[in-house]
Design a protein around this motif. Sequence first.
Motif, PDB file in Angstrom:
ATOM      1  N   PRO A  30       0.801  -1.219  -0.181  1.00 19.31           N
ATOM      2  CA  PRO A  30      -0.100  -0.153  -0.011  1.00 19.31           C
ATOM      3  C   PRO A  30       0.814   1.333  -0.033  1.00 19.31           C
ATOM      4  O   PRO A  30       0.587   2.178  -0.691  1.00 19.31           O
ATOM      5  CB  PRO A  30      -0.851  -0.217   1.067  1.00 19.31           C
ATOM      6  CG  PRO A  30      -0.941  -1.590   1.493  1.00 19.31           C
ATOM      7  CD  PRO A  30       0.535  -2.019   1.045  1.00 19.31           C
ATOM      8  N   ALA A  31       1.989   1.403   0.597  1.00 16.42           N
ATOM      9  CA  ALA A  31       3.010   2.358   0.795  1.00 16.42           C
ATOM     10  C   ALA A  31       3.271   2.812  -0.737  1.00 16.42           C
ATOM     11  O   ALA A  31       3.352   3.866  -1.077  1.00 16.42           O
ATOM     12  CB  ALA A  31       4.040   2.221   1.701  1.00 16.42           C
ATOM     13  N   GLU A  65       1.904   1.889  -3.699  1.00 20.17           N
ATOM     14  CA  GLU A  65       0.775   2.352  -4.350  1.00 20.17           C
ATOM     15  C   GLU A  65       0.471   3.973  -3.770  1.00 20.17           C
ATOM     16  O   GLU A  65      -0.015   4.656  -4.792  1.00 20.17           O
ATOM     17  CB  GLU A  65      -0.375   1.502  -4.053  1.00 20.17           C
ATOM     18  CG  GLU A  65      -0.460   0.077  -4.547  1.00 20.17           C
ATOM     19  CD  GLU A  65      -0.262  -0.007  -5.862  1.00 20.17           C
ATOM     20  OE1 GLU A  65      -0.872   0.880  -6.790  1.00 20.17           O
ATOM     21  OE2 GLU A  65       0.496  -1.039  -6.317  1.00 20.17           O
ATOM     22  N   LYS A  66       0.519   4.316  -2.611  1.00 21.34           N
ATOM     23  CA  LYS A  66       0.277   5.622  -2.505  1.00 21.34           C
ATOM     24  C   LYS A  66       1.347   6.716  -2.846  1.00 21.34           C
ATOM     25  O   LYS A  66       1.256   7.677  -3.467  1.00 21.34           O
ATOM     26  CB  LYS A  66       0.554   5.704  -0.622  1.00 21.34           C
ATOM     27  CG  LYS A  66       0.226   7.150  -0.167  1.00 21.34           C
ATOM     28  CD  LYS A  66       0.237   7.084   1.338  1.00 21.34           C
ATOM     29  CE  LYS A  66       0.012   8.731   1.811  1.00 21.34           C
ATOM     30  NZ  LYS A  66       0.150   8.931   3.338  1.00 21.34           N
ATOM     31  N   LEU A  69       5.016  12.893   0.983  1.00 24.12           N
ATOM     32  CA  LEU A  69       5.099  11.618   1.485  1.00 24.12           C
ATOM     33  C   LEU A  69       5.802  11.413   2.949  1.00 24.12           C
ATOM     34  O   LEU A  69       5.972  10.466   3.542  1.00 24.12           O
ATOM     35  CB  LEU A  69       5.453  10.542   0.560  1.00 24.12           C
ATOM     36  CG  LEU A  69       4.653  10.102  -0.718  1.00 24.12           C
ATOM     37  CD1 LEU A  69       5.743   9.599  -1.739  1.00 24.12           C
ATOM     38  CD2 LEU A  69       3.731   9.369  -0.234  1.00 24.12           C
ATOM     39  N   ALA A  86       0.312   7.068  -6.492  1.00 22.41           N
ATOM     40  CA  ALA A  86      -0.892   8.080  -6.795  1.00 22.41           C
ATOM     41  C   ALA A  86      -0.312   9.348  -6.335  1.00 22.41           C
ATOM     42  O   ALA A  86      -0.748  10.479  -7.017  1.00 22.41           O
ATOM     43  CB  ALA A  86      -1.978   7.489  -5.925  1.00 22.41           C
ATOM     44  N   THR A  87       0.557   9.537  -5.318  1.00 20.70           N
ATOM     45  CA  THR A  87       0.937  10.969  -5.118  1.00 20.70           C
ATOM     46  C   THR A  87       1.794  11.540  -6.123  1.00 20.70           C
ATOM     47  O   THR A  87       1.432  12.767  -6.449  1.00 20.70           O
ATOM     48  CB  THR A  87       1.715  11.011  -3.572  1.00 20.70           C
ATOM     49  OG1 THR A  87       0.981  10.401  -2.727  1.00 20.70           O
ATOM     50  CG2 THR A  87       2.167  12.221  -3.327  1.00 20.70           C
TER      51      THR A  87
END
Length: 231
Positions: free
Chosen positions: A38-39, A41-42, A80, A45-46
Amino acid sequence: MSIKNLIFDLDDTLLDFKGGEVADIKELFATHCHLEGPALEKALATYQGINSRLWYQYEMKEIDREEIFTSRFPKTLAALGLTEQADAKQLEEDYAYLRDHNYRMLDGAKELLETLSKRYTLFAGTNGQEETQYRRLKATGLLPYFTKVYTSEGLGVAKPDASFFEKIFSAETAVQKEETIMIGDGLYSDILGGQNAQMATIWVNLKHKELPTDIHPSKQVHSLNELAEIL
């Protein structure tokens, strides 16, 4: 007046830029920041959100092109909370190499150009870096189908500015605007640009996005096969 000429956008119209971008950005953040799951993917997206905003600002003449490349990774790392964990300048340099060697094409792109080149004169018109786009077109085998490739870097102006197209028509004295269609996936670059230049346009809407009320493509297609059929 019949259509004789087609101006094609490249990234995400013929070349699979986003597919390569996803793989490359994930590789960068996995390698430099040791992110996964998930990190990761974040982080992707960011970056995409920040990068898209910067390109939009450039196209709207709010910033110059160089600001995109000097600020997108610093902004992403800051968002981030990873500023101390990675070197933004090194990320940009590594990404430039990966981007320049992204030779992915959308399915059917080569076959489409092969067919259309027998009936029309084809040009490329892209908001991109000259060396990068030429390298990618050569590597994918698409370059021979184009009479000329025009980039925002080479022209000194980006779509949707009408002068992007005016400079093309000034250079191509035998090409008439009324006999030309702009084809691309970018609503606020390709289609708005064609609209600003008072040209016919075809929106390549592969993602089935909703059409905003202020942009009016002449036609809309949802696949390259459909594009081939209407042309």
